[in-house]
Write a protein that holds these residues in place. Sequence first.
Motif, PDB file in Angstrom:
ATOM      1  N   ILE A  58      10.132   2.912   9.011  1.00 59.32           N
ATOM      2  CA  ILE A  58      11.546   2.841   8.612  1.00 59.32           C
ATOM      3  C   ILE A  58      11.694   3.388   7.188  1.00 59.32           C
ATOM      4  N   PHE A  59      10.740   3.074   6.343  1.00 59.46           N
ATOM      5  CA  PHE A  59      10.776   3.590   4.962  1.00 59.46           C
ATOM      6  C   PHE A  59      10.708   5.110   4.959  1.00 59.46           C
ATOM      7  N   MET A  86       0.843  -1.202   0.000  1.00 56.64           N
ATOM      8  CA  MET A  86       0.000   0.000   0.000  1.00 56.64           C
ATOM      9  C   MET A  86       0.875   1.248   0.000  1.00 56.64           C
ATOM     10  N   ASP A  87       1.934   1.237   0.797  1.00 56.49           N
ATOM     11  CA  ASP A  87       2.839   2.386   0.819  1.00 56.49           C
ATOM     12  C   ASP A  87       3.577   2.537  -0.514  1.00 56.49           C
ATOM     13  N   GLU A 112      -3.928   8.975   2.521  1.00 57.82           N
ATOM     14  CA  GLU A 112      -4.795   9.208   1.355  1.00 57.82           C
ATOM     15  C   GLU A 112      -5.055   7.909   0.587  1.00 57.82           C
ATOM     16  N   ILE A 113      -4.000   7.144   0.371  1.00 55.59           N
ATOM     17  CA  ILE A 113      -4.162   5.944  -0.455  1.00 55.59           C
ATOM     18  C   ILE A 113      -5.071   4.931   0.242  1.00 55.59           C
ATOM     19  N   GLY A 164       5.077   5.754  10.389  1.00 53.17           N
ATOM     20  CA  GLY A 164       4.428   4.801   9.484  1.00 53.17           C
ATOM     21  C   GLY A 164       3.006   4.520   9.915  1.00 53.17           C
ATOM     22  N   LEU A 165       2.212   4.117   8.937  1.00 58.10           N
ATOM     23  CA  LEU A 165       0.781   3.890   9.173  1.00 58.10           C
ATOM     24  C   LEU A 165       0.402   2.540   8.595  1.00 58.10           C
ATOM     25  N   SER A 166      -0.495   1.840   9.248  1.00 57.99           N
ATOM     26  CA  SER A 166      -1.157   0.740   8.551  1.00 57.99           C
ATOM     27  C   SER A 166      -2.499   0.441   9.179  1.00 57.99           C
TER      28      SER A 166
END
Lengths: 286, 750
Positions: B711-712, B344-345, B357-358, B417-419
């Motif tokens: 981390i990304f 997703m990222d 947003e995505i 980061g998000l999930s």
Amino acid sequence: MVFHQPGNLDEVLKLIHNLAPSCRVIAGGTDLLVSIRQKDNEWPEHLINLADLKEIKQIHETEEEIIIGAAMSHDEIVNHPLIKNHIPLLAEASRQIGSQQVRNRGTIGGNICNASPCADAVTALIALNADLEVCSVNEILRVSLKDFYLKPYQTILKPNEILTMIRIKKLQKGTGYSFIKLGRRNAVAISRINVAAVISKSKTGVIKTAALAAGSVFPVWKRIWLAERELIGKTVAESLFMEAGKITAREMIEKTGRRWSTPYKEPVVATLVKRALLQASGLLLE
Amino acid sequence: MARYAADYSLPHQLYGCVKYADYPHAEILNIDISEALKINGVEAVLTYKDVPGENRFGLIPNIRILADDRTRYLGDAVALIAARTIEIAKQAARHISIKYHKLPDVIDPRESLKEETIKIHEEGNLVVHHKVLKGDIARGFKQSVHVIEQDFSTPAIEHAYLEPEAALAYPDEQDGIAVIGCLQNIYTSHKVIAAALNLPLAKVKIIQSTMGGSFGGKDEASTLVAARAALLAVKTKRPVKIVNSREDSMIQSYKRHPYYLNYRWGCDQDGRLLAMQHDIIADSGAYCSMTPFVTWRSVVQAAGPYRCPNVKTDVRGVYTNNNYTGAMRGFGSPQVNVAIEIMMDKIAEKTNKSPLEIRLLNGFGDGAVTATGQKLSHDVSLKQVLTIAAEKSDFENKWRQNRSKENQSAPVSKGIGLSCSYRGVSLGAEGVDAASAVVHVQPDGSINVSSGIIDMGQGAQTALAQIAAEVLGVSMKRMRFLEPDTTRVADSGPTVASRGTIMGGGAVKIAAEKVAELIKEILAEKHKIRKESLLLKNEKIETKSGKRVCTFTDAVKLCYAKGTPLFANGVRYIAETDWNEKTGRGNAYFTYVYGANVAEVEVDRETGKVNVTRFISVHDVGKAINKSMVEGQIYGGIAMGTGYAIMESFIQESGMAKTINFDEYYIPTALDVPQMESFIVENPDKHGPFGAKSIGEPALEIVAPTIINAIFNATGKHIYNLPASLEEVLLGKKLRRDVERGSLSCKPEV
Ligand SMILES: Cc1cc2nc3c(=O)[nH]c(=O)nc-3n(C[C@H](O)[C@H](O)[C@H](O)COP(=O)(O)OP(=O)(O)OC[C@H]3O[C@@H](n4cnc5c(N)ncnc54)[C@H](O)[C@@H]3O)c2cc1C
């Protein structure tokens, strides 16, 4: 297994004199008991307890030196005013050992005598140029810590000798120091790499003395002379410290060959040496 | 005071241990126990030939209580010993000599299905192949503007419950056998042990001791220990105790399935998903524990909570000679969530959108249709939890700031980061979903509650007792929860799949309501009022208009005086799922939960060290029966997920476990766990007691990808192979120790 609780140092020395090599001394037991268990509970015939021996459970000072009894626990060292005032580098290294529980039991003597290449206090002590007092019924010897190790997990101690004292020169005012430990987690972690640095410099930033040591890097403890030599007489600068780091990494490969961990350790040793020097010279806070 | 299985002892008890396999894969030609039997103090040595009944059990019954034809991993037991002391038993184990014919080891699950690979079980190396197919995947890719393909891998990890497996088995006074053990699913253990002993179920009694953690790990692994103790007890006619050391536990027990995932997604110009293709291999290890169900959850959830017209997913479980793998908190979702949320990222990156947003663009809303064709009919709160997580963490701002060159090239870079995820609640179409409970109000008004749902430390006892207390209108002081045993409470199914509260709680609620009904009937008769007008509230019985009738205690006394004992059984059964295995379509679960996580990290770019500094976890739990216990689950999930993300890996080399104690198997300490905040969202669900759904597994299942995405954000580099260890972060690969141990073998200085 027979467990002995001697009342004083003389009794210890007599016991080991008579019982060696079928005896082991135990201080905190945090290394010894683990290794006995790993070897399917193969206990030595005699276990001689060093805990609570007044002679080696104290810290005192002379004009020039701090003298630490081998049975002092890491926690006692971390919190001792003489250590905090005169050799804070050792307090810093000891503070990062294991966990509070391990620091309560584990001793500086055990850390030295266990002779693991990653022992945290030893890295600091090497950079501090520590001397050791080794005792048997016959004599007291003074040896330099850097000459104490033969190979990983092996020291020059004879079966009838024990380590009694660690003697360290007080750090001069204005001497910079740093200890950096890198582990896979933030506590109870064996050092992947640790680095200790001690630096003194002139008012203009010219390095007068430098002492560097690193753990989990060399098979046998040593100062990193080549890197130190690079530093002396030069002005503190990040590029200089990076060069010292690279020299250390080259030394490591020279001494150990290229191993499974080299692709990681080569750049990281260099970085940690650089950071330790930056901190010790006051260029980097933290 | 809590008593764990290892705390129980009986007079004349013996100690049991196992003789381990010497090779991960070998035919057993002969087992010679004669030398072992000669040792003074040895009371019995058993091999598979001494098992009176069924030696094999499991979903596909190939788990051996004692290795028979072959050894299939190094944790196999080839023989069992009972002796007067554990030392004697272990000595005897060393005197058992076994003749083997060594077979090639299958170590890499990706090799397992190849034609030339040796078959580990007669039926071949494929455990199961689940599929989901929706729409036309080829067309989906053709319509796509962007197509992203990526391989991922996740490691085997250890449950690391504090209490290793233990059991005490003893012959009872009526030719039966009783086993006290720390068992996650006493009803399964009951059947396995009775079958092994060739005894009717009624002659075997399984008693649950207080449990020191499980996380899904005390199913077959603990059943094996209990069954082995029972075999020795029957043979010697004496109590036999087996207590696993940490090393025994690590070597024998099953792990989380390692996954190898290939993900290929296509989207339009704006990032709307058009095609999702997933090819997944799960390492089942030596046997089949929960692989068919674990991989089934994966296949159902492999596309995440995202709308997409075209989906194709294949998940294959395969045998190898590694430790077998089974249930572990998350159960097939943590692995796919890693791939889904990193993908997703990547889509966000490709289409210049933020991670928030995505997800808002593609995420499920009310009435969405899942990849399996299920139309969601509950409150779909995905966007609600995402929005809360983003707002509470100031996600969008921080995410943008961290992308600066300055941050991403500093020695220590910050990342956020998000999930998010959705998760099917309870067993779903995996199996019969029913649970039982008993509520027993004693004559003095104190109350026993029991259920076949096991408390492993998660607090099921408290939650279930609270539900009964709520229904009966009394305080928790009256409640006492009894550890279940198989003779007292009917089969409740396993305590897994985050179903304790929703199913066990549902059963308790029904039982308590029956008791309340009995009380109301007696009082209505005595006071000549309609029972419908009575309420149980605040330790009293009142009428709806607020008139006090009597105290709860007096009501109880009255019931007993009238010959009405206050005892009731409740059964909660939900059968609203259906599944077509051929087409991979159906209503997989009766309801779902939604969660969103945000992590903040600091990445030391020069050493690869990751510190997780802050974590925000938002979950819709339906209804929090006990708020602090929900928070406890969330915090524990974050800690456990942090380990999965950055440090945990059960390392095996050629089938040999290398990390068999906590000196080498690292889990996070208190100093590695981030500062944590939890936000509980409540959208009650019609299926749960008072609307409650679940939290145990949701709390864990997206922690790892959240950290990886952070981390990304810090480094601009994705991690695709867990864990994000020092080497993985710095070099983008794992380094494997190729020699004994670094420090022991390094070259001595001359
Ligand atoms: C969980 C855990 C975490 C740890 N973390 C760290 C860490 O982070 N960093 C680190 O450096 N170490 C760590 N250790 C190792 C250990 O705690 C230290 O090395 C400690 O200092 C050992 O001291 P001890 O008193 O317990 O030694 P003991 O176990 O008592 O002895 C160790 C060895 O030294 C010998 N010995 C002890 N004292 C003397 C003496 N005076 N003269 C001669 N021989 C002697 C013993 O015979 C034995 O061979 C850890 C250990 C554990 C169990």
